[in-house]
Scaffold this active site. Structure first.
Site, PDB file in Angstrom:
ATOM      1  N   ALA A  90      40.504  39.706  38.115  1.00 22.89           N
ATOM      2  CA  ALA A  90      40.642  38.269  37.876  1.00 22.89           C
ATOM      3  C   ALA A  90      41.433  37.986  36.598  1.00 22.89           C
ATOM      4  CB  ALA A  90      39.260  37.630  37.804  1.00 22.89           C
ATOM      5  N   HIS A  91      41.607  36.710  36.324  1.00 23.23           N
ATOM      6  CA  HIS A  91      42.433  36.270  35.194  1.00 23.23           C
ATOM      7  C   HIS A  91      41.885  36.763  33.853  1.00 23.23           C
ATOM      8  CE1 HIS A  91      39.509  33.210  33.851  1.00 23.23           C
ATOM      9  NE2 HIS A  91      39.259  33.051  35.138  1.00 23.23           N
ATOM     10  N   ASN A  92      42.806  37.148  32.975  1.00 21.05           N
ATOM     11  CA  ASN A  92      42.490  37.548  31.597  1.00 21.05           C
ATOM     12  C   ASN A  92      41.654  38.816  31.487  1.00 21.05           C
ATOM     13  OD1 ASN A  92      42.707  34.285  31.446  1.00 21.05           O
ATOM     14  ND2 ASN A  92      43.496  35.239  29.568  1.00 21.05           N
TER      15      ASN A  92
END
Length: 350
Positions: free
Chosen positions: A236-238
């Site tokens: 997922a993001h980051n």
């Protein structure tokens, strides 16, 4: 290609027991190997098969003996097998050149000896290093940077502002740079949060088929040097995965989680968001991790706990049916004794 056993021993820094002049033309498993091929024994449970193999030679540990079979002894047979297999493996990448159906954007820089296949789409302001191989159907968005000696297999998608280092391998169907899953709840609905960050993938990373690596909301999603990611993984993001970690099939890593160096996440592990996994951690298959994990921990279960405790709990779990039978029998016996005591008490009062 043919090599003598002596040449292979020099290549992997091993020692020979037997005839070093024999020719080796291929590598095969213990069951499949025949004359002119070398096999290997890395797992002791397959030791009996060594006596039956038809191979001309075998890669083994220093303490293994087998009369009548030429042996190449090394401290790490599995590594030596991988090195020799690399030596003999044939790569059938397409020849250098750009297929006439490839679509090129503006200000695209392509290095020397690259091979770009049919129906590849390359956006604007893209840089591609030397000797990179891009198979048919790959989509590369705007402002993407790709290093040298990269291999992108069919139907990989690198969306805008993704950066790949050198010697990266990405298998078919993987998407790098898709939007992170970010929505702000408002009035019973969800307002999409723009995902304007990037994805950075460092040198020597390999990513399996049908993996999704989301771009950061802000900043970057970062896969560090030497990380190996299996098929069907969601990142997922980051998320940050540090150097030389291994992520096995069907793992899901939620947003903003940081994974340390030399971590192993076994199949179907799930990590919640905003936690830290320390260096040299091992997490067993199907574990659910809900909080940060100190370095060098070994966890299993859902929720994940120390593996020794989890193993004990699993042993205890198997004993529960018998334990319940004994508890019910004891409850019945206690009830009988209570009834007898009650009867005695009533008799004494008469």
């Amino acid at each position: 290609m043919e090599k003598t056993l002596a040449e292979l021993a020099e290549y992997v820094q091993g020692t020979i027991v037997g005839d070093g002049t024999i020719s080796i033309a291929g590598v095969a498993g213990l069951d499949e190997a025949g004359q002119g091929e070398i096999t290997f024994l890395a797992n002791p449970k397959y030791r009996p098969k060594l006596e039956q193999t038809q191979a001309s030679a075998a890669i083994v540990a220093p303490d293994v003996e087998c009369s009548g079979l030429n042996l190449l002894k090394v401290s790490n047979p599995y590594l030596a097998f991988a090195q020799i297999l690399t030596l003999f493996s044939q790569k059938f990448h397409p020849p250098a050149g750009i297929h006439h159906t490839c679509q090129l954007g503006e200000e695209v820089s392509i290095g020397d000896l690259c091979a770009i296949g049919a129906y590849v789409s390359i956006g604007n302001h893209v840089r591609i290093g030397d000797r990179t191989v891009i198979y048919p159907g790959v989509v590369i968005g705007d402002r993407v940077t790709i290093g040298s000696d990269v291999v992108l297999y069919p139907n990989v998608s690198l969306l805008q502002e993704v950066s790949l280092g050198n010697r990266v391998i990405i298998h078919s169907g993987t998407v790098v740079g898709s939007d992170g899953f970010g929505f702000a709840p408002v009035g019973g609905q969800y307002y999409k949060i723009p995902q304007i960050g990037s994805v950075v993938i460092d040198d020597d990373v390999e990513i399996g088929a049908n993996v999704a690596i989301d771009r950061a909301t802000l900043g970057e999603t970062h896969i560090h040097r030497g990380v190996k990611i299996d098929n069907l993984v969601q990142i997922a993001h980051n998320v940050v995965i540090d150097e030389h970690s291994v992520v096995v099939s069907q793992v899901g890593i939620s947003g903003s989680t940081k994974v340390g160096k030399h971590v192993t996440l076994a199949g179907q592990v799930g990590l919640v968001g905003h936690i830290r996994i320390g260096d040299h951690v091992m997490i067993g298959a199907q574990s659910g991790v809900t909080k940060s994990v100190p370095e060098k921990s070994i966890l299993s279960g859902s929720p994940a706990v120390d593996q020794r405790m989890w193993k004990k709990s699993q042993v205890s779990l198997l004993k529960l049916p018998d334990a319940l039978k004994r508890i019910r029998a004891m409850e019945r016996k206690i009830q009988e004794l209570e009834e007898q005591l009650q009867s005695l008490a009533e008799s004494g009062n008469e």
